[in-house]
Scaffold this active site. Structure first.
Site, PDB file in Angstrom:
ATOM      1  N   ASP A   1      44.607 -80.993  37.219  1.00 42.08           N
ATOM      2  CA  ASP A   1      45.259 -81.938  38.126  1.00 42.08           C
ATOM      3  C   ASP A   1      45.549 -81.334  39.494  1.00 42.08           C
ATOM      4  OD1 ASP A   1      47.776 -83.183  39.394  1.00 42.08           O
ATOM      5  OD2 ASP A   1      47.323 -84.659  37.855  1.00 42.08           O
TER       6      ASP A   1
ATOM      7  N   LEU B   1      46.963 -87.179  39.038  1.00 44.32           N
ATOM      8  CA  LEU B   1      45.553 -87.409  38.732  1.00 44.32           C
ATOM      9  C   LEU B   1      45.263 -87.318  37.250  1.00 44.32           C
ATOM     10  CD1 LEU B   1      43.826 -85.665  41.757  1.00 44.32           C
ATOM     11  CD2 LEU B   1      44.571 -88.039  41.489  1.00 44.32           C
ATOM     12  N   ASP B   2      45.994 -86.485  36.508  1.00 42.94           N
ATOM     13  CA  ASP B   2      45.845 -86.506  35.053  1.00 42.94           C
ATOM     14  C   ASP B   2      46.173 -87.893  34.506  1.00 42.94           C
ATOM     15  OD1 ASP B   2      44.863 -84.116  34.124  1.00 42.94           O
ATOM     16  OD2 ASP B   2      46.807 -83.163  33.921  1.00 42.94           O
ATOM     17  N   LEU B   3      47.269 -88.482  35.005  1.00 48.45           N
ATOM     18  CA  LEU B   3      47.681 -89.799  34.527  1.00 48.45           C
ATOM     19  C   LEU B   3      46.695 -90.877  34.955  1.00 48.45           C
ATOM     20  CD1 LEU B   3      51.453 -89.303  35.298  1.00 48.45           C
ATOM     21  CD2 LEU B   3      50.532 -89.728  33.023  1.00 48.45           C
TER      22      LEU B   3
ATOM     23  N   GLY C   1      43.500 -90.530  33.152  1.00 47.31           N
ATOM     24  CA  GLY C   1      43.556 -91.100  31.809  1.00 47.31           C
ATOM     25  C   GLY C   1      43.357 -92.598  31.828  1.00 47.31           C
TER      26      GLY C   1
END
Length: 646
Positions: free
Chosen positions: A477, A505-507, A510
């Site tokens: 991220d 960005l991870d969220l 996903g």
């Protein structure tokens, strides 16, 4: 060796607030969109959409639906009507090609809640509080993060309904004559964004590290600002030893650095920043090369726009390819779904081999839509199950993304266990992973190998860079934030341009992963062949930063102005005016008033503002939210489903 399947006891996906398990029933084969069309190349080829309402809330919906193949009708994507803090909800109608139209409604929050634009949604849902942890107080994100996430969630809901129609798990028009309806709101997107942090706040034990201001990036003697990444404490220590950092500071810094993904702050010793400032960028790069740690200079939005101009049009955030090369007319068609309640994906099985946030979140949302999700974990189970703080002996953060999933322990390095995994793939609909690039091919578990055992499989990979950056660092991220200019976009001009420690960005990656799988499942239904689909953190950054990069291309300043979305202090808390009314609200002396009195004063003047949630535990009883927070079987807080279906 492989273990038998186990199931976490917190197996209830819906929490009474917009659960997809609405008991709409299924239509069996009679409700299927029964055809295979060899002319279909994109999931929405032949369908059309019409979009009206809030431009902020429908930007991503219009962009993604057209990229997926939908044609546009009059008014589609124009965002007609509304503006500022009182803009009306967005409406999307998607249908054609034999599908009954599905209507999507997207709004900021419940009517009368005071959640009426991006900043008030960030304030009410705790996003502002978590993003502000590194700064020591609540701060608003300079990008329209919740509007972006809500747009992706809306596309998910639309795709899920079409899949349900095609499979017969959704009976079109049962509840609403002429078609079905899906609903998404930015406040629920906000709750999903903070769900891991909220779960930790409701755990049986305190945080393992201090929640205090601080964190990367670092600045060198010659002014280069850089992010540092490593998942190994030995590499961390070796990097700082190469820069002559004090051993005590190196030891004290590792734990807060390691936990920054979980806590959105990293209060490690200030001396590490001082050490970085004693060396130039070349020396820092040498230390990284010798230690195994990785560094990435923070790029600007202008640099990013220039690279885009050199590379050509920004690619789609996902890519689709026919799996195994089988012709549509010869590929095995997915098995018909038995009529049942439980969501549009009921009867489908997802195998997830995911780590950290991106892939587990993608699979979690597929489970909320009705799929059976089986996690592939290493022998001994996912080590993150034990990450503190815990609820009933299980990591609260882990539960936020993995409750209700089954699990099987498989050593992917062992040939016998890989054979067991292939046996599971043969019975699955989706295989989803976010392994390091090249690992699946090395283990003979990539799309082409798995197509041999299941030609109708959806093989989904959620990665970091999508193969688009030749000299890319680790695809995590904060490194992707650093490389794409995200840090510049999320902070106003009077704050340092640093990546947010809220895992933006991870969220969002996903959410893109779920969207990609849903689009691939619909494509499979329409063509009969398996699909390989890829999404990435870089694609998520493209979606999030599109407005800022457009400003660069127009010769405008891409950064928000000084003070943008900075909440106002009251005697006992903080308030956040809407973007439209922020300038007027700042002109009034509110510091001596309690929060409620300050809000009353602004409302009497016709200005829109809301209280800033600073304690995430307050979200449980917040009347502003459109869905209530429940607790799972382990006692961990569980946010409402991000969509509602009727």
């Amino acid at each position: 060796m492989a273990s038998p399947l186990t199931t976490d006891s917190a197996s209830t996906y819906g929490n009474g607030n917009g659960s997809t398990g609405t008991g709409r029933g299924g239509a069996g084969d009679g409700g299927r969109v029964a055809r295979r069309d060899a002319g279909v190349r994109r999931p929405l080829d032949g369908l059309r959409c019409e979009i009206t309402g809030s431009p902020a809330l429908t930007r991503v919906v219009a962009d993604h639906l057209t990229r997926l193949g939908a044609g546009t009708g009059a008014g589609a994507g124009t965002g007609t009507g509304g503006g500022g803090a009182t803009e009306r909800p967005g409406t999307i109608v998607l249908g054609g090609a034999g599908f009954v139209p599905v209507t999507g409604t997207v709004a900021w929050g419940a009517p009368g809640s005071g959640i009426e634009d991006e900043v008030t949604a960030q304030a009410a849902t705790g996003v502002m509080a978590v993003h502000g942890r590194r700064h020591g107080g609540p701060r608003g994100l300079g990008v329209d993060y919740l509007a972006t996430a809500t747009g992706v969630l809306t596309v998910q809901a639309l795709l899920a309904d079409l899949i349900g129609q095609a499979r017969g798990t959704v009976t079109p028009g049962t509840a609403t004559p002429g078609g079905t309806r899906v609903f998404t709101t930015a406040d629920r997107a906000g709750l999903l964004t903070v769900s891991q942090y909220l779960a930790a706040s409701g755990a049986d034990e305190p945080e393992a590290v201090e929640l205090a201001a601080g964190g990367p990036p670092f600045t060198t003697a010659d002014g280069t600002v850089f992010e540092l990444e490593t998942l190994d404490p030995g590499d961390w220590a070796a990097f700082w030893r190469a820069l002559d950092a004090p051993a005590e500071a190196v030891r004290a810094g590792w734990r807060p650095f390691q936990f920054r993904y979980a806590t959105a702050c990293a209060p490690f010793p200030e001396v590490l920043h001082q050490v970085a400032r004693r060396h130039d960028w070349a020396r820092v790069q040498q230390a990284a090369g010798r230690s195994g740690a990785q560094v990435c200079r923070l790029h600007t939005l202008s640099e990013r726009a220039a690279k885009d101009a050199a590379d050509g049009p920004v690619p789609d955030p996902w890519t689709f390819a026919r799996l195994g090369g089988a012709a549509p007319e010869t590929a095995p068609a997915p098995a018909p779904a038995a009529p049942r309640a439980g969501g549009p994906l009921s009867g489908l099985t997802v195998l997830e081999a995911g780590r950290r946030i991106q892939a587990p979140l993608a699979a979690h949302l597929l489970g909320l839509l009705g799929a059976r999700v089986i996690r592939v974990e290493p022998p001994g189970g996912d080590p993150l199950r034990g990450m503190p703080p815990a609820c009933d002996g299980i990591s609260a953060r882990w539960l936020a993304l993995n409750r209700g999933k089954e699990a099987v322990e498989i050593d992917i390095k062992a040939p016998a266990d890989r054979r067991r995994l292939r046996e599971l793939v043969a019975e699955a609909d989706v295989f989803l992973h976010n392994w390091a690039p090249g690992k699946a091919a090395e283990l003979e578990l990539d799309a082409e190998h798995l197509a041999a055992v299941n030609p109708a499989l959806v093989h989904a990979y959620t990665g970091g860079w999508a193969g688009r950056v030749a000299d890319a660092p680790m695809g995590t991220d904060f490194m992707v934030q650093a490389r794409t200019g995200t840090g510049e976009a999320v902070h106003p001009a009077d704050e340092p341009p640093v990546p947010s420690l809220l895992t933006l960005l991870d969220l969002l990656g996903g959410l893109h992963g779920t969207e990609a799988v849903l689009a691939a499942l619909l494509l499979r239904e329409r063509t009969g062949h398996g699909v390989r689909v890829e999404s990435s953190l870089l694609g998520a950054a493209d979606t999030l930063l599109a407005p800022a990069l457009d400003r660069v291309r127009q010769g405008l300043d891409p950064r928000p102005p000084a003070g943008f979305r900075r909440p106002l202090r009251t005697a006992d808390g903080w308030i956040a005016p809407s973007d439209t009314d922020a300038g007027a609200a700042a002109a009034y002396a509110l510091g001596g008033l309690c929060t409620e009195d300050a809000l009353d004063r602004l409302r009497a003047l016709g200005l829109t503002a809301t209280a800033v949630t600073t304690d995430l535990s307050d979200l449980h009883d917040d009347p502003r939210l459109s869905g209530s927070i429940s607790r799972d079987a382990h006692g961990a807080p569980a946010v409402p489903d991000p969509w509602s279906f009727a």
